[in-house]
Design a protein around this motif. Structure first.
Motif, PDB file in Angstrom:
ATOM      1  N   LEU A  25       7.808  -5.115  19.962  1.00  0.00           N
ATOM      2  CA  LEU A  25       6.992  -4.354  19.017  1.00  0.00           C
ATOM      3  C   LEU A  25       6.805  -5.143  17.720  1.00  0.00           C
ATOM      4  N   LYS A  26       5.558  -5.216  17.252  1.00  0.00           N
ATOM      5  CA  LYS A  26       5.249  -5.876  15.982  1.00  0.00           C
ATOM      6  C   LYS A  26       4.436  -4.923  15.124  1.00  0.00           C
ATOM      7  N   VAL A  27       4.956  -4.615  13.949  1.00  0.00           N
ATOM      8  CA  VAL A  27       4.272  -3.735  13.005  1.00  0.00           C
ATOM      9  C   VAL A  27       4.194  -4.451  11.668  1.00  0.00           C
ATOM     10  N   ALA A  28       3.009  -4.499  11.080  1.00  0.00           N
ATOM     11  CA  ALA A  28       2.830  -5.140   9.774  1.00  0.00           C
ATOM     12  C   ALA A  28       1.788  -4.374   8.976  1.00  0.00           C
ATOM     13  N   SER A  29       2.096  -4.074   7.722  1.00  0.00           N
ATOM     14  CA  SER A  29       1.151  -3.386   6.851  1.00  0.00           C
ATOM     15  C   SER A  29      -0.037  -4.289   6.553  1.00  0.00           C
ATOM     16  N   LEU A  30      -1.239  -3.725   6.631  1.00  0.00           N
ATOM     17  CA  LEU A  30      -2.462  -4.462   6.295  1.00  0.00           C
ATOM     18  C   LEU A  30      -2.979  -4.085   4.910  1.00  0.00           C
ATOM     19  N   ASP A  31      -3.015  -2.799   4.624  1.00  0.00           N
ATOM     20  CA  ASP A  31      -3.426  -2.359   3.295  1.00  0.00           C
ATOM     21  C   ASP A  31      -2.661  -1.091   2.936  1.00  0.00           C
ATOM     22  N   HIS A  32      -2.752  -0.692   1.681  1.00  0.00           N
ATOM     23  CA  HIS A  32      -1.997   0.464   1.204  1.00  0.00           C
ATOM     24  C   HIS A  32      -2.747   1.063   0.035  1.00  0.00           C
ATOM     25  N   ALA A  33      -2.993   2.365   0.111  1.00  0.00           N
ATOM     26  CA  ALA A  33      -3.639   3.080  -0.991  1.00  0.00           C
ATOM     27  C   ALA A  33      -2.754   4.242  -1.394  1.00  0.00           C
ATOM     28  N   MET A  34      -2.743   4.531  -2.689  1.00  0.00           N
ATOM     29  CA  MET A  34      -1.889   5.610  -3.183  1.00  0.00           C
ATOM     30  C   MET A  34      -2.536   6.239  -4.405  1.00  0.00           C
ATOM     31  N   TRP A  35      -2.450   7.576  -4.463  1.00  0.00           N
ATOM     32  CA  TRP A  35      -2.971   8.340  -5.585  1.00  0.00           C
ATOM     33  C   TRP A  35      -1.852   9.215  -6.130  1.00  0.00           C
ATOM     34  N   TRP A  36      -1.588   9.121  -7.434  1.00  0.00           N
ATOM     35  CA  TRP A  36      -0.581   9.941  -8.096  1.00  0.00           C
ATOM     36  C   TRP A  36      -1.293  11.157  -8.719  1.00  0.00           C
ATOM     37  N   HIS A  37      -0.865  12.355  -8.374  1.00  0.00           N
ATOM     38  CA  HIS A  37      -1.492  13.565  -8.885  1.00  0.00           C
ATOM     39  C   HIS A  37      -0.738  14.149 -10.073  1.00  0.00           C
ATOM     40  N   ARG A  38       0.570  14.048 -10.042  1.00  0.00           N
ATOM     41  CA  ARG A  38       1.399  14.537 -11.151  1.00  0.00           C
ATOM     42  C   ARG A  38       2.741  13.815 -11.081  1.00  0.00           C
ATOM     43  N   PHE A  39       3.461  13.864 -12.178  1.00  0.00           N
ATOM     44  CA  PHE A  39       4.736  13.162 -12.234  1.00  0.00           C
ATOM     45  C   PHE A  39       5.810  13.922 -11.463  1.00  0.00           C
ATOM     46  N   GLY A  40       6.706  13.163 -10.819  1.00  0.00           N
ATOM     47  CA  GLY A  40       7.875  13.729 -10.179  1.00  0.00           C
ATOM     48  C   GLY A  40       8.998  12.711 -10.161  1.00  0.00           C
ATOM     49  N   ARG A  41      10.203  13.172 -10.273  1.00  0.00           N
ATOM     50  CA  ARG A  41      11.375  12.288 -10.227  1.00  0.00           C
ATOM     51  C   ARG A  41      11.687  11.938  -8.771  1.00  0.00           C
TER      52      ARG A  41
END
Length: 290
Positions: free
Chosen positions: A226-242
């Protein structure tokens, strides 16, 4: 403080080289990994820290889009070049290139915004989730195995992660579904710096996001070849959290095709507030499907 958590804080404490030409230059260490490649979440979080260092204190990241270009080498430090693309009345945009030995390993754009009022709604957190305290930790699942990767996952990661319904490290039990959830938090308390918590959340968001693809096909991480590798990554922050308090990472995979799989994730705090949304496409290959 736990040694892995201390290592996370050290990795995110970038050095400002003082270079001021057309870009701001920072450097940071690579954390050791048993397979010799830099953890993608590490370079994402470090790139975010570099960009944040160039933005006004009253503006915070709300979105990030990155492409993984080359595997990083854990024996090499990383250089981060930040281009101050735009500073508007409400938003700032930064481009970050992460380099090792002169070659880019990650290219990322992030957007920052000052506090603003607006419409508010969110999806609901699933209501049938078990409490994290009732689930086994990764250390409890893998700690007994005499294997370098198992020991690293069990003892050397700065986050405690607890799977719903069960982890797929060694076997993919139950229904072949493209859905799962993970409770996670750091092994101990973090400083109160909100930007550190945002970066740490980006770090952890890369740990398990491709697992719904594997779970859908009954593939544990130990599948031969098995070979797994990240190609891209997107992230959206909606509000702060610890992130030193429990958060729930609800994940699903809408599609896999052409040796790639797509996964999405929603991160809630324990009170059900939606903190962030994540999407990632990764390469997923097994010997019979090359």
């Amino acid at each position: 403080m736990h040694a892995p958590l201390d290592g996370l804080i050290t990795a995110l404490d970038l050095v400002d080289t003082g270079a001021r030409t057309s870009e701001d230059i920072f450097t940071g260490p690579s954390q050791w990994m048993p397979h010799g490649r830099v953890f993608g979440g590490q370079v994402l979080a470090q790139s975010l820290v570099a960009a944040t260092r160039t933005v006004a204190d009253d503006r915070h990241v709300h979105s990030m889009h990155g492409y993984f270009l080359r595997p990083g080498d854990v024996d090499e430090s990383i250089t981060f070049a930040v281009d101050r693309i735009h500073d508007g009345r409400s938003f700032s945009t930064r481009r970050v290139q992460a380099y090792q030995t002169g070659l880019p390993i990650l290219s990322m754009i992030a957007s920052f915004q000052d506090d603003d009022e607006g419409l508010v709604h969110q999806i609901e957190m699933p209501g049938d989730m078990p409490d994290p305290e009732s689930l086994p930790s990764t250390a409890e699942v893998l700690g007994h195995l005499d294997h370098s990767v198992a020991q690293h996952w069990a003892n050397d990661r700065p986050f405690d992660m607890r799977h719903v319904p069960s982890p797929i490290y060694l076997k993919a039990d139950g229904e072949r579904t493209s859905h799962q959830a993970i409770w996670m938090k750091t092994l101990g308390p973090l400083p109160d710096d909100p930007d550190l918590h945002r970066a740490a959340l980006a770090y952890a968001s890369d740990y398990s996001i491709m697992e719904p693809v594997l779970r859908r096909h009954g593939l544990p991480w130990i599948t031969p070849g098995l070979k797994v590798a990240s190609l891209d990554h997107a992230m959206w922050w909606h509000r702060f959290g610890r992130v030193d308090e429990w958060v729930l990472y609800v994940q699903d995979s809408p599609a896999a095709q052409g040796g790639r799989g797509l996964s999405r994730g929603s991160i809630f705090n324990r009170d059900g507030l939606l903190l962030a949304t994540v999407a990632q496409e990764g390469m997923v290959r097994i010997p019979s499907r090359r």
